[in-house]
Design a protein around this motif. Structure first.
Motif, PDB file in Angstrom:
ATOM      1  N   LYS A  57       3.816   1.039  12.317  1.00  0.00           N
ATOM      2  CA  LYS A  57       2.793   1.939  11.765  1.00  0.00           C
ATOM      3  C   LYS A  57       1.578   1.131  11.323  1.00  0.00           C
ATOM      4  N   LYS A  58       0.428   1.825  11.214  1.00  0.00           N
ATOM      5  CA  LYS A  58      -0.786   1.164  10.727  1.00  0.00           C
ATOM      6  C   LYS A  58      -0.693   1.069   9.201  1.00  0.00           C
ATOM      7  N   THR A  59      -0.640  -0.147   8.690  1.00  0.00           N
ATOM      8  CA  THR A  59      -0.386  -0.321   7.254  1.00  0.00           C
ATOM      9  C   THR A  59      -1.373  -1.298   6.615  1.00  0.00           C
ATOM     10  N   LEU A  60      -1.493  -1.168   5.294  1.00  0.00           N
ATOM     11  CA  LEU A  60      -2.213  -2.172   4.499  1.00  0.00           C
ATOM     12  C   LEU A  60      -1.333  -2.484   3.299  1.00  0.00           C
ATOM     13  N   TYR A  61      -1.078  -3.766   3.068  1.00  0.00           N
ATOM     14  CA  TYR A  61      -0.245  -4.177   1.939  1.00  0.00           C
ATOM     15  C   TYR A  61      -1.088  -4.918   0.914  1.00  0.00           C
ATOM     16  N   CYS A  62      -1.414  -4.242  -0.179  1.00  0.00           N
ATOM     17  CA  CYS A  62      -2.193  -4.882  -1.230  1.00  0.00           C
ATOM     18  C   CYS A  62      -1.247  -5.558  -2.219  1.00  0.00           C
ATOM     19  N   GLY A  63      -1.406  -6.845  -2.375  1.00  0.00           N
ATOM     20  CA  GLY A  63      -0.571  -7.595  -3.316  1.00  0.00           C
ATOM     21  C   GLY A  63      -1.240  -7.650  -4.670  1.00  0.00           C
ATOM     22  N   ASP A  64      -0.638  -8.402  -5.578  1.00  0.00           N
ATOM     23  CA  ASP A  64      -1.221  -8.517  -6.907  1.00  0.00           C
ATOM     24  C   ASP A  64      -0.832  -9.861  -7.511  1.00  0.00           C
ATOM     25  N   ILE A  65      -1.051 -10.008  -8.838  1.00  0.00           N
ATOM     26  CA  ILE A  65      -0.857 -11.304  -9.481  1.00  0.00           C
ATOM     27  C   ILE A  65       0.547 -11.392 -10.084  1.00  0.00           C
ATOM     28  N   GLY A  66       1.307 -12.383  -9.647  1.00  0.00           N
ATOM     29  CA  GLY A  66       2.669 -12.576 -10.143  1.00  0.00           C
ATOM     30  C   GLY A  66       3.453 -13.334  -9.100  1.00  0.00           C
ATOM     31  N   CYS A  67       4.757 -13.503  -9.339  1.00  0.00           N
ATOM     32  CA  CYS A  67       5.600 -14.188  -8.352  1.00  0.00           C
ATOM     33  C   CYS A  67       5.449 -13.545  -6.976  1.00  0.00           C
ATOM     34  N   TYR A  68       5.285 -12.222  -6.975  1.00  0.00           N
ATOM     35  CA  TYR A  68       5.296 -11.483  -5.713  1.00  0.00           C
ATOM     36  C   TYR A  68       4.073 -11.729  -4.845  1.00  0.00           C
TER      37      TYR A  68
ATOM     38  N   HIS B 254     -10.072   5.629   1.506  1.00  0.00           N
ATOM     39  CA  HIS B 254     -11.262   6.481   1.640  1.00  0.00           C
ATOM     40  C   HIS B 254     -12.089   6.092   2.864  1.00  0.00           C
ATOM     41  N   THR B 255     -11.919   4.852   3.344  1.00  0.00           N
ATOM     42  CA  THR B 255     -12.660   4.388   4.517  1.00  0.00           C
ATOM     43  C   THR B 255     -11.901   4.667   5.810  1.00  0.00           C
ATOM     44  N   GLU B 256     -10.574   4.414   5.782  1.00  0.00           N
ATOM     45  CA  GLU B 256      -9.765   4.715   6.977  1.00  0.00           C
ATOM     46  C   GLU B 256      -8.499   5.473   6.564  1.00  0.00           C
ATOM     47  N   PRO B 257      -8.603   6.797   6.475  1.00  0.00           N
ATOM     48  CA  PRO B 257      -7.507   7.626   5.941  1.00  0.00           C
ATOM     49  C   PRO B 257      -6.226   7.578   6.764  1.00  0.00           C
ATOM     50  N   ASP B 258      -6.272   7.054   7.972  1.00  0.00           N
ATOM     51  CA  ASP B 258      -5.037   7.029   8.779  1.00  0.00           C
ATOM     52  C   ASP B 258      -4.176   5.798   8.480  1.00  0.00           C
ATOM     53  N   THR B 259      -4.645   4.911   7.583  1.00  0.00           N
ATOM     54  CA  THR B 259      -3.851   3.729   7.239  1.00  0.00           C
ATOM     55  C   THR B 259      -2.850   4.075   6.143  1.00  0.00           C
ATOM     56  N   ASN B 260      -1.608   3.636   6.310  1.00  0.00           N
ATOM     57  CA  ASN B 260      -0.600   3.769   5.249  1.00  0.00           C
ATOM     58  C   ASN B 260      -0.830   2.649   4.239  1.00  0.00           C
ATOM     59  N   CYS B 261      -1.476   2.995   3.113  1.00  0.00           N
ATOM     60  CA  CYS B 261      -1.819   1.963   2.135  1.00  0.00           C
ATOM     61  C   CYS B 261      -0.729   1.820   1.091  1.00  0.00           C
ATOM     62  N   PHE B 262      -0.317   0.568   0.843  1.00  0.00           N
ATOM     63  CA  PHE B 262       0.672   0.250  -0.196  1.00  0.00           C
ATOM     64  C   PHE B 262       0.039  -0.665  -1.225  1.00  0.00           C
ATOM     65  N   ALA B 263       0.335  -0.429  -2.496  1.00  0.00           N
ATOM     66  CA  ALA B 263      -0.079  -1.362  -3.545  1.00  0.00           C
ATOM     67  C   ALA B 263       1.179  -1.848  -4.262  1.00  0.00           C
ATOM     68  N   PHE B 264       1.443  -3.163  -4.165  1.00  0.00           N
ATOM     69  CA  PHE B 264       2.603  -3.760  -4.835  1.00  0.00           C
ATOM     70  C   PHE B 264       2.166  -4.288  -6.197  1.00  0.00           C
ATOM     71  N   VAL B 265       2.950  -3.980  -7.219  1.00  0.00           N
ATOM     72  CA  VAL B 265       2.596  -4.455  -8.538  1.00  0.00           C
ATOM     73  C   VAL B 265       3.881  -4.746  -9.325  1.00  0.00           C
ATOM     74  N   GLY B 266       3.880  -5.826 -10.105  1.00  0.00           N
ATOM     75  CA  GLY B 266       5.067  -6.160 -10.900  1.00  0.00           C
ATOM     76  C   GLY B 266       5.160  -5.287 -12.136  1.00  0.00           C
ATOM     77  N   ASP B 267       6.286  -5.358 -12.826  1.00  0.00           N
ATOM     78  CA  ASP B 267       6.465  -4.487 -13.999  1.00  0.00           C
ATOM     79  C   ASP B 267       5.487  -4.841 -15.119  1.00  0.00           C
ATOM     80  N   SER B 268       5.316  -6.141 -15.391  1.00  0.00           N
ATOM     81  CA  SER B 268       4.399  -6.515 -16.462  1.00  0.00           C
ATOM     82  C   SER B 268       2.959  -6.173 -16.084  1.00  0.00           C
ATOM     83  N   THR B 269       2.602  -6.428 -14.826  1.00  0.00           N
ATOM     84  CA  THR B 269       1.249  -6.112 -14.363  1.00  0.00           C
ATOM     85  C   THR B 269       1.011  -4.604 -14.378  1.00  0.00           C
ATOM     86  N   PHE B 270       2.076  -3.842 -14.087  1.00  0.00           N
ATOM     87  CA  PHE B 270       1.961  -2.380 -14.138  1.00  0.00           C
ATOM     88  C   PHE B 270       1.457  -1.942 -15.517  1.00  0.00           C
TER      89      PHE B 270
END
Lengths: 603, 189
Positions: free
Chosen positions: A378-389, A418-434
């Motif tokens: 599938k067409k995906t985007l995986y946004c990471g964040d700050i932490g071990c992950y 909002h720019t490419e609505p057909d992309t399956n966007c994921f945002a990964f975030v840790g518990d503390s960062t959440f």
């Protein structure tokens, strides 16, 4: 440790409240206070640096001596309250401990808190050693109370994480400090444009006066030259850890005149004038921004002095990265026109490259792998964040397409949607960062009709910085057990209707969950819940049945676990590292890996 | 006495504890100590090192190139990586251990015997410590740090007394692991 020295200095100064948010290299300061805290001292890990700064300001308004701790990236988060507190002022001494990270070793940027000090007009101490850090913190409290201003203490990694034996006060010598309490005065504590105009004038005048007062501080000084270098016309100006490198180099290159700057802002102008007297050229040795260099250049201009100030601006010294004992010695030798006895560098064989990786058994590996499998093709985007992950970016997982700053992945996912609505966007975030910085962006996405999947990697701790508690753990730094804040409860409370929780180590269930949730519209969430291997007991060891293993390398090539090796055409598990998480046993195509405490399932 | 010691290995091998024990032992002997360690992200399987400087007149915890009296290597590749810091005539004590980076498992690995040959050919004062037998006898592979510390103590390379090292261990190791660690540090006699 430098950070422990800072903590002990704050305790000796009678600190009554310490708060902050973890971040390398600042974390151990607050932890040390918590460990050695006197009875009347309150300590908390706040939810983020902005809240910490506000908690600290409140206590300082009430006359308590406060210490608020963070790394340099955290200062950006806390800058809104800090900029304003500088104008309003404080009653109890307020020390803002911000640890900078030249290199950078474990940060996104090489920003310089000394520059932030000038911008925010907040006085700044810059320690060179653990002993100086201990002494400076106490002096910072005095200065803060004398002028009613927050004061920065800004160590860098090598000072924060350097160890030395130091002289400390006996508990009987500690300053006792009884806060007066909050006294109502709207003219003082409520910020208004007219008051800010007057406060601005007051602050500028004070900082100008401080350039004189700080010239007499023992933290700013001229290291005398030896007879052999008197009149040579060369001088060295430095601060922070670079001062210790320069002093080491002087042993070999001669005792050239040296200005040590311990308060880069306000700059010790009178002392600098004494230093510049009789010099033709000055080499500035500092990390990050050319702060000392610009101040000296300014002073030369102001007083019509003809001294050539050399350093980063003209490219004489590097403008990025850390200084080292050797880099400083080398540039000083070049500047002084001296030959160095440099050791012959050995020709080494090619060495293994070791980028940091997720630990063996880390549940994040299983979470990333479940999403990867569920979304294959599938067409995906995986946004990471700050932490071990963030380490989910490494091969073979390759599951982090973006990483910016704390909590940013959620906003980025929305912008891409909002720019490419057909992309399956994921945002990964840790518990503390959440808890620290993701919740407003969840609400933003919900309100503004974005479509993305929030993935909370809940390992029940703040792992990267060394396992600090956060609201989801239900433990405070005061040692109390309190009701844990539920991540599911927060998400459902703000209006998410699709929130699923799953154990990432149950691979089949995790993949099915991702498929289900990703198919929903709007903002939806998956909570992968499995504790960090450093805070939970290993469940045993997995084992490869060498007779059943067909040497296909699937386990090694798919998940990149450091406990998995390939030897003699078979997968091998390093028992010292394996925690028995069982992910490899679930993906082995011939079921040749036995989960912890069980037999392999192959026929 | 002035001693510059570098400990090196891979995150998770226990270099930090070994470094703290050496510093604590030196302080017991009334010697000034400065040290620095890798902390943070690199601890997750990356290259890690500790610098320890014992003695008077030391300005900075960081050791310059060609200045280390002793390199205590927990891993063969990492030991070789630190050789530029070794003083001419300095000593190397290296565990006969290789830790393959994950990237190496994917891309084919590196050959520890090349590192061992390089060390043998280039370091006159070299001790390679065979640790597998000790692991078996002690029933744990988590005592690498204390085994190496013991080897350094036994060969007199630390310049510190056995007594101060033992009491540093007693004061800094949790009671649960104390017995095992004391056995490990005294394994090589």
């Amino acid at each position: 440790m430098g950070n422990e020295a800072i903590a002990m200095g704050a305790i000796a100064a009678g600190v009554g409240l310490v708060c902050g948010y973890p971040g390398t290299p600042s974390t151990e300061v607050l932890e040390t206070v918590a460990k050695h805290r006197p009875e009347d001292c309150y300590v908390e890990w706040s939810i983020n640096e902005k809240t910490a700064m506000e908690v600290a300001a409140g206590a300082a308004y009430a006359g308590t001596r406060v210490l608020v701790t963070m790394k340099q990236m955290g200062l950006n988060v806390a800058s809104d309250p800090l900029m304003c507190v500088e104008y309003v002022g404080v009653k109890g001494g307020m020390v803002v401990l911000v640890a900078d990270d030249p290199g950078p070793i474990s940060s996104q940027t090489e920003q310089d808190t000394r520059t932030f000090a000038r911008f925010s007009k907040v006085p700044c101490f810059d320690p060179s050693t653990a002993q100086e850090a201990y002494d400076m913190v106490q002096e910072a409290f005095e200065l803060s109370e004398k002028y009613g201003t927050p004061v920065f203490v800004r160590p860098t990694t090598r000072v924060s994480h350097g160890y030395a034996d130091i002289e400390v006060k006996d508990p009987e010598e500690y300053t006792k400090h009884t806060p007066e309490g909050f006294i109502k005065d709207t003219k003082k504590w409520v910020i208004f444009p007219r008051a800010s105009f007057l406060n601005h004038q007051r602050i500028e005048k004070r900082n100008q006066e401080l350039t004189k007062e700080l010239s007499a501080s023992p933290f700013n000084r001229i290291e005398p030259e030896s007879e052999s270098t008197v009149g040579c016309g060369f001088g060295i100006a430095c601060g922070g850890i670079s001062y210790t490198y320069a002093m080491e180099a002087r042993k070999e290159l001669g005792d050239v005149k040296l200005l040590k700057v311990g308060t880069p802002f306000p700059f010790p102008e009178e002392l600098a004038l004494d230093f510049l007297e009789g010099l033709d050229q000055v080499l500035c040795i500092e990390e990050l921004d050319p702060v000392i260099e610009r101040e000296l250049t300014y002073i030369c201009n102001k007083y019509g002095m003809n001294v050539w100030i050399r350093g980063k601006v003209e490219g004489y010294t590097p403008n990025a990265g850390e200084n080292t004992v050797d880099s400083v010695k080398k540039v000083m030798a070049r500047f002084l026109g001296k030959d160095l006895k440099t050791p012959v560098a050995p020709q080494l064989p090619p060495l293994p490259v070791r980028p940091p990786v997720l630990c063996a058994g880390c549940p994040h590996r299983a979470s990333f792998y479940a999403v990867k499998k569920a979304m294959a093709g599938k067409k995906t985007l995986y946004c990471g964040d700050i932490g071990c992950y963030t380490l989910g970016n490494a091969m073979p997982l390759d599951m982090v397409d973006t990483c910016l700053c704390m909590g940013a992945g959620l906003g980025i996912a929305q912008g891409v949607f909002h720019t490419e609505p057909d992309t399956n966007c994921f945002a990964f975030v840790g518990d503390s960062t959440f808890f620290a910085s993701a919740i407003p962006s969840v609400i933003n996405g919900l309100f503004n009709q974005a479509d993305f999947t929030l993935v909370v990697l809940d390992n029940s701790t703040t792992a990267m910085t060394g396992h600090q508690p956060h609201p989801g753990t239900g433990r405070t730094m005061m040692g109390k057990t309190v009701p844990a804040v539920s991540i599911e409860g927060v998400l459902k409370g703000v209006g998410l209707t699709c929130v699923e929780t799953v154990d990432p180590l149950d691979h089949e269930a995790a993949v099915a969950c991702v498929k289900r949730v990703a198919a929903e519209k709007g903002v939806k969430a998956i909570i992968f819940r499995s504790p960090c291997i450093a805070v939970s007991k290993p469940s045993g060891k997995c084992a490869v049945d060498a007779d059943a293993c067909i040497g296909c390398r699937t386990c090694i090539d798919e998940i990149g676990c450091p406990a998995l090796f390939f030897a003699d055409d078979r997968a091998v598990i390093d028992e010292a590292q394996c925690t028995g998480c069982g992910l490899c046993s679930q993906i082995c195509p011939v079921c040749a890996i036995a989960p912890a405490g069980k037999e392999a399932r192959h026929e | 006495m002035n001693k510059n010691i570098i400990l090196c290995g891979v995150g998770g091998q226990g270099t930090v504890l070994a470094s703290r024990l050496i510093s604590a032992a030196a302080m017991k002997e009334g010697l000034p100590v400065q040290s620095a360690e890798t902390i943070g992200m690199a601890q997750r399987g990356g290259s890690v090192f500790s610098h320890i400087r014992i003695g008077e007149g030391v300005n900075t915890p960081m050791i310059g190139l060609g200045q280390a009296d002793l390199v205590l290597g927990f891993e063969l590749g990492e030991t070789v990586r630190q050789l530029p810091y070794l003083k001419e005539g300095g000593k190397v004590i290296a565990a006969d251990r290789a830790v393959m980076p994950v990237t190496a498992s994917l891309a084919g690995g590196y050959d520890p015997s090349v590192m061992k040959e390089y060390l043998t050919a280039n370091v006159p004062d070299l001790t390679i410590v065979e640790v597998e037998e000790a692991f078996k006898e002690l029933g744990s592979s988590k005592v690498l740090n204390l085994l190496l510390l013991g080897s350094a103590l036994h060969t007199g390379s630390l310049g510190l007394s056995k007594q101060s090292v033992l009491s540093a261990i007693q004061e800094n190791v949790p009671p649960k692991f104390l017995d095992l660690n004391l056995k490990a540090v005294q394994f090589y006699k």
